[in-house]
Design an enzyme around this catalytic site. Structure first.
Site, short mmCIF file in Angstrom:
data_model
loop_
_atom_site.label_atom_id
_atom_site.label_comp_id
_atom_site.label_asym_id
_atom_site.label_seq_id
_atom_site.Cartn_x
_atom_site.Cartn_y
_atom_site.Cartn_z
N TYR A 283 0.84 -1.20 0.00
CA TYR A 283 0.00 0.00 0.00
C TYR A 283 0.88 1.25 0.00
O TYR A 283 1.66 1.48 0.92
CB TYR A 283 -0.93 0.01 1.20
CG TYR A 283 -2.02 -1.05 1.18
CD1 TYR A 283 -2.34 -1.73 0.02
CD2 TYR A 283 -2.73 -1.36 2.34
CE1 TYR A 283 -3.32 -2.70 0.01
CE2 TYR A 283 -3.73 -2.34 2.33
CZ TYR A 283 -4.01 -3.00 1.16
OH TYR A 283 -5.00 -3.97 1.14
N SER B 102 -13.57 -4.23 0.39
CA SER B 102 -14.42 -3.46 -0.53
C SER B 102 -15.90 -3.72 -0.28
O SER B 102 -16.65 -4.10 -1.20
CB SER B 102 -14.07 -3.76 -1.99
OG SER B 102 -12.81 -3.23 -2.33
N PRO B 103 -16.38 -3.54 0.95
CA PRO B 103 -17.77 -3.85 1.28
C PRO B 103 -18.80 -2.92 0.65
O PRO B 103 -20.00 -3.18 0.75
CB PRO B 103 -17.79 -3.72 2.81
CG PRO B 103 -16.70 -2.76 3.13
CD PRO B 103 -15.62 -3.06 2.13
N GLY C 70 -18.63 -4.97 -8.69
CA GLY C 70 -17.62 -5.34 -9.67
C GLY C 70 -16.25 -5.37 -9.00
O GLY C 70 -16.12 -5.52 -7.79
N PHE C 71 -15.22 -5.21 -9.81
CA PHE C 71 -13.86 -5.18 -9.29
C PHE C 71 -13.40 -3.73 -9.30
O PHE C 71 -12.83 -3.24 -10.26
CB PHE C 71 -12.92 -6.06 -10.13
CG PHE C 71 -11.54 -6.22 -9.54
CD1 PHE C 71 -11.35 -6.95 -8.37
CD2 PHE C 71 -10.45 -5.64 -10.14
CE1 PHE C 71 -10.08 -7.10 -7.82
CE2 PHE C 71 -9.17 -5.78 -9.60
CZ PHE C 71 -8.99 -6.51 -8.44
N GLU D 16 -15.26 -1.14 -9.58
CA GLU D 16 -15.97 -0.37 -10.61
C GLU D 16 -16.66 0.85 -10.02
O GLU D 16 -16.92 1.83 -10.72
CB GLU D 16 -16.99 -1.26 -11.32
CG GLU D 16 -16.34 -2.33 -12.18
CD GLU D 16 -17.38 -3.21 -12.86
OE1 GLU D 16 -18.43 -2.68 -13.26
OE2 GLU D 16 -17.14 -4.42 -12.97
#
Length: 305
Positions: free
Chosen positions: A52, A215-216, A220-221, A223
């Site tokens: 990160y 990513s809650p 999509g990925f 998106e």
């Protein structure tokens, strides 16, 4: 903030974790304020990865929290390793070097939890085991886990690794809920029945591995965020309706939906907005009814057979 045991360990953790991937976007003052707000909300679990910000996110965090021995005793640190330049790397050397780098940047002597970031096609379980044994015996890492791995990948590692895996970090949200949908649509001829992960949710529940949804709020990925999106009008209408009932924000309900699942998940919250962080934390006090949970599930386009 409610707490829970992480996996099969005795480690008591808040049911929500703060993901620090975006802390690089904050200046020093805002970063300090954000971290302090998290602590005030009872969220003392901070999640990192060596990649990160090219490692700078760990440095920024340690500066923002003014890391010292007194502070270190009050927080829980998790980091991930295993992503190299243009490849994945679970080699013994890479794991050990990555942990040393994270410890230096975080200004601490140990990590509470280390996760292997993404599956390495060239993984040698014996090498991972050697690395974990060194890290455990030296006191540099106290608990271990994985990220984005299916049951057979975990079983392959467990062939050599003696330490229990306490967590598996997986992409999961209301709109990215295949790991739930496939269990509902067993043997049905529709896309929701496709088993894309080897029934990883059931596997984690059976083996006392805490699922950490990442990513809650995404669909999509990466998106976009489904809350407020015109791509999900029915879902947003239903979430807003339930949010009004509980007198909370739509953000709170989106996290409460994950927390309602009996797998006792620990969502990774990636926001750097203090107000939104507080809204996420309010989900600790919300327990959706079965009817509400399924109404949200169906409004996202998920089907029941």
């Amino acid at each position: 903030m409610r707490t829970m045991k992480l996996g099969s360990s005795t480690l008591e953790v808040p049911i929500i974790a703060v993901g620090c991937m975006r802390i690089k976007s904050l200046d020093k003052v805002k970063a300090e304020h954000f971290v302090q707000t998290a602590l005030e909300e009872g969220v003392n679990f901070f999640e990192h990865a060596d990649i990160y910000g090219g490692g700078t996110c760990e440095e920024i965090f340690s500066d923002a929290i003014h890391m010292n021995e007194n502070i270190r005793e009050k927080i829980i640190l998790q980091s991930k390793c295993g992503i190299g330049k243009g490849m994945f790397d679970f080699s013994k050397e890479h794991i050990l070097e990555s942990v040393d780098g994270s410890l230096k940047r975080l200004k601490t002597d140990y990590l509470d939890i280390l996760l292997l970031h993404r599956p390495d096609a060239l993984v040698e379980p014996d090498e991972v085991a050697e690395a974990f044994n060194i890290l455990e015996s030296s006191g540099k890492v106290r608990h271990f886990g994985v990220s984005n791995q299916n049951p057979m990948q975990i079983q392959l590692l467990k062939k050599s690794v003696k330490q229990p895996f306490v967590a598996n970090q997986l992409q999961l949200s209301i709109t990215n809920a295949n790991m739930i949908s496939q269990g509902i649509n067993v043997n049905m001829e529709n896309d929701h029945a496709v088993n894309r992960d080897g029934s990883i949710l059931d596997y984690c529940r059976l083996n006392d591995i805490t699922v950490q949804p990442w990513s809650p709020f995404q669909y999509g990925f990466f998106e976009g965020v489904f809350l407020g999106s015109d791509k999900f009008p029915e879902l947003n209408q239903k979430i807003d309706e339930i949010a009004e009932k509980y007198e909370v924000s739509n953000t709170t309900i989106a996290i409460a939906w994950l927390l309602r699942h009996p797998a006792h998940m620990q969502p990774i919250i990636g926001t750097m907005n203090t107000d939104r962080l507080k809204d996420c934390c309010k989900a600790s006090d919300i327990y959706l009814t079965r009817e509400e949970w399924y109404a949200i599930y169906r409004a996202a386009g998920n089907v029941l057979p």
